[in-house]
Design a protein around this motif. Structure first.
Motif, short mmCIF file in Angstrom:
data_model
loop_
_atom_site.label_atom_id
_atom_site.label_comp_id
_atom_site.label_asym_id
_atom_site.label_seq_id
_atom_site.Cartn_x
_atom_site.Cartn_y
_atom_site.Cartn_z
N GLY A 146 0.82 -1.21 0.00
CA GLY A 146 0.00 0.00 0.00
C GLY A 146 0.86 1.26 0.00
O GLY A 146 2.03 1.23 0.35
N SER A 147 0.25 2.35 -0.37
CA SER A 147 1.00 3.59 -0.52
C SER A 147 0.95 4.48 0.72
O SER A 147 1.63 5.49 0.76
CB SER A 147 0.49 4.37 -1.73
OG SER A 147 -0.88 4.68 -1.53
N ASP A 148 0.15 4.11 1.72
CA ASP A 148 0.07 4.96 2.89
C ASP A 148 0.51 4.25 4.17
O ASP A 148 0.28 4.73 5.27
CB ASP A 148 -1.35 5.51 3.06
CG ASP A 148 -2.39 4.41 3.22
OD1 ASP A 148 -2.05 3.23 3.00
OD2 ASP A 148 -3.53 4.74 3.58
N ALA A 149 1.17 3.12 4.04
CA ALA A 149 1.59 2.33 5.19
C ALA A 149 2.81 2.93 5.86
O ALA A 149 3.69 3.49 5.20
CB ALA A 149 1.89 0.89 4.76
N ASP A 150 2.88 2.79 7.18
CA ASP A 150 4.10 3.10 7.93
C ASP A 150 4.89 1.81 8.02
O ASP A 150 4.37 0.77 8.47
CB ASP A 150 3.76 3.62 9.32
CG ASP A 150 3.16 5.02 9.29
OD1 ASP A 150 3.41 5.74 8.30
OD2 ASP A 150 2.46 5.39 10.24
N LEU A 151 6.15 1.85 7.58
CA LEU A 151 6.94 0.63 7.43
C LEU A 151 8.27 0.71 8.15
O LEU A 151 8.90 1.78 8.20
CB LEU A 151 7.22 0.38 5.94
CG LEU A 151 6.01 0.34 5.01
CD1 LEU A 151 6.46 0.36 3.57
CD2 LEU A 151 5.16 -0.88 5.30
N PHE A 195 9.77 4.28 7.17
CA PHE A 195 9.13 5.02 6.09
C PHE A 195 7.67 5.27 6.45
O PHE A 195 6.97 4.37 6.90
CB PHE A 195 9.21 4.24 4.76
CG PHE A 195 10.62 4.06 4.29
CD1 PHE A 195 11.22 5.04 3.52
CD2 PHE A 195 11.34 2.94 4.63
CE1 PHE A 195 12.53 4.89 3.10
CE2 PHE A 195 12.65 2.78 4.20
CZ PHE A 195 13.25 3.76 3.44
N HIS A 196 7.25 6.48 6.27
CA HIS A 196 5.86 6.85 6.50
C HIS A 196 5.23 7.12 5.14
O HIS A 196 5.72 7.95 4.38
CB HIS A 196 5.77 8.09 7.39
CG HIS A 196 6.44 7.89 8.71
ND1 HIS A 196 5.89 7.10 9.70
CD2 HIS A 196 7.61 8.35 9.20
CE1 HIS A 196 6.70 7.09 10.74
NE2 HIS A 196 7.74 7.83 10.46
N GLY A 197 4.21 6.37 4.81
CA GLY A 197 3.53 6.59 3.53
C GLY A 197 4.05 5.72 2.42
O GLY A 197 4.19 6.15 1.28
N GLY A 198 4.40 4.48 2.72
CA GLY A 198 4.77 3.55 1.66
C GLY A 198 6.25 3.52 1.36
O GLY A 198 7.08 3.99 2.12
N LEU A 199 6.58 2.96 0.19
CA LEU A 199 7.97 2.67 -0.17
C LEU A 199 8.55 3.59 -1.23
O LEU A 199 9.58 3.29 -1.79
CB LEU A 199 8.05 1.23 -0.68
CG LEU A 199 7.78 0.17 0.37
CD1 LEU A 199 7.63 -1.19 -0.31
CD2 LEU A 199 8.89 0.14 1.38
N SER A 200 7.93 4.71 -1.49
CA SER A 200 8.41 5.56 -2.59
C SER A 200 9.82 6.07 -2.37
O SER A 200 10.53 6.37 -3.32
CB SER A 200 7.46 6.73 -2.82
OG SER A 200 7.37 7.52 -1.64
#
Length: 163
Positions: free
Chosen positions: A64-69, A147-152
């Protein structure tokens, strides 16, 4: 050891590698089980051949694009070369320190436990892959990124061509 470019891999190569990864994951469950003092069941990993430029999009679709990872990355070489990543969705996983039987941990302690878990699993998995392939594997120290907000913003490097 023979070197393959992704476009040279056949379906048989991919299936053979998937089976080796499955064996390696089984091997990686042993130190994790010892660490937590309980039986551990790991999901059978999927294997895909993805061009380096397609990794962010493929992983983004998976998490997902909004995940905290929390992302544990570890480079390895020389005969088996690349970069391993373990990605933990902060909202989806139980506290690593809690699983390890520790008291409630601070954010820094939780990150340290995540880094150590990634190091143990990546090392066991890649060590077994190296053994199965008859390849020497050396590791860099693992790195933990948040990362906050995905893996971009995850930096992907082409370790395979650096030999």
């Amino acid at each position: 050891m023979q070197s393959f470019k992704p476009r040279e891999l056949t379906q048989d190569h991919v299936e053979c590698f998937a089976e080796m990864v499955n064996i390696a994951f089984g091997q990686a469950a042993v130190p994790l089980s010892e660490l937590v003092g309980s039986f551990v069941e790991l999901r059978i990993p999927g294997v895909e051949v993805v061009d380096l430029s397609g990794i962010p999009e493929r992983l983004g679709a998976a998490v997902g694009s909004d995940a905290d990872l929390h992302v544990v990355q570890q480079s390895f070489r020389p005969e088996l070369a690349g970069e391993a990543m373990m990605i933990f969705d902060v909202d989806e996983y139980t506290s690593i320190s809690e699983i390890m039987g520790m008291e409630a941990a601070s954010e820094d302690e939780e990150r340290e436990a995540t880094l150590e878990l990634g190091n143990i699993l990546i090392g066991a998995c890649l060590g077994k892959l190296g053994e199965l392939l008859g390849a020497y594997v050396s590791y860099s120290p693992p790195l933990l990124s948040v990362f906050h907000g995905g893996l971009s913003d995850v930096p992907f490097t082409d370790q395979g061509d650096s030999r």
